[in-house]
Scaffold this active site. Structure first.
Site, PDB file in Angstrom:
ATOM      1  N   CYS A 113       0.820  -1.200   0.000  1.00  0.00           N
ATOM      2  CA  CYS A 113       0.000   0.000   0.000  1.00  0.00           C
ATOM      3  C   CYS A 113       0.867   1.268   0.000  1.00  0.00           C
ATOM      4  CB  CYS A 113      -0.982  -0.047   1.176  1.00  0.00           C
ATOM      5  SG  CYS A 113      -2.416   1.000   1.008  1.00  0.00           S
ATOM      6  N   HIS A 114       0.862   2.045   1.092  1.00  0.00           N
ATOM      7  CA  HIS A 114       1.700   3.242   1.204  1.00  0.00           C
ATOM      8  C   HIS A 114       3.101   2.934   1.730  1.00  0.00           C
ATOM      9  CE1 HIS A 114      -2.237   5.210   0.867  1.00  0.00           C
ATOM     10  NE2 HIS A 114      -1.580   6.309   0.544  1.00  0.00           N
TER      11      HIS A 114
END
Length: 188
Positions: A113-114
């Site tokens: 994800c991030h």
């Protein structure tokens, strides 16, 4: 789930307040069930706050402070996402150095994800094929990565995925890479 055993392996999870809870707990459980010792490392001592998207979830006890460990102590690294978590980690030099050292030692790293924001700060994505949450696409490209929109991407020991929906593939590939061990091409 991969059937490869991680018995005798020690895997670090680097996180701080604001991590996406399922991106820590699901890989944690899968890697632990595969036989590894899992260790929660953070620049913050005590407990860190998990998130379910934009709402507070559970808190988790930190096992080791990042300034008291070394990549040499582990066989692999997991970087959960969440927006605040990697944004804070990339501003912490001890965390960035810890991440970079896994690449210098050719050890597998899994980021979802991030999570790749911290990889950008560690300057380890140049020339690497990766994926992430879509909003990181430009950041990763500007850092020299070849960004693709795929469920799970593995480039010489660097495993990346886009979001919680990709967790089954992410966990399987991370376990496979941790079981395989060092990668000659996994460099900083």
């Amino acid at each position: 789930m991969s059937k490869k055993t991680l018995s005798g392996k020690r895997i670090a999870f680097l996180a701080t307040d604001g991590f996406e809870q399922v991106e820590l707990t699901q890989p944690w459980q899968a890697i632990k069930e595969a036989g590894a010792e899992v260790v929660l490392v953070s620049p913050k001592k005590g407990e860190i706050q998990g998130m379910n998207h934009d709402e507070k979830a559970d808190t988790f006890k930190v096992d080791k402070a990042v300034d008291s460990v070394s990549a040499e102590d582990f066989d692999g690294l997991v970087l959960p996402g969440g927006v605040a978590n990697p944004d804070t980690l990339r501003m912490c030099e001890d965390s960035v150095s810890f991440v970079r050292d896994f690449f210098k030692q050719h050890k597998p790293v899994a980021a979802i994800c991030h999570g790749p924001w911290t990889l950008i700060e560690a300057d380890v994505v140049r020339g690497r094929r990766v994926t992430s949450w879509p909003s990181l696409k430009t950041d990763l490209k500007n850092a020299g990565a070849d960004w693709v929109d795929e469920e799970c991407v593995c480039d010489e020991g660097l495993v990346t995925s886009r979001n919680p929906d990709d967790l089954p593939a992410f966990c399987d590939k991370a376990i496979e890479e941790f079981a395989e061990g060092k990668h000659a091409e996994q460099t900083a």
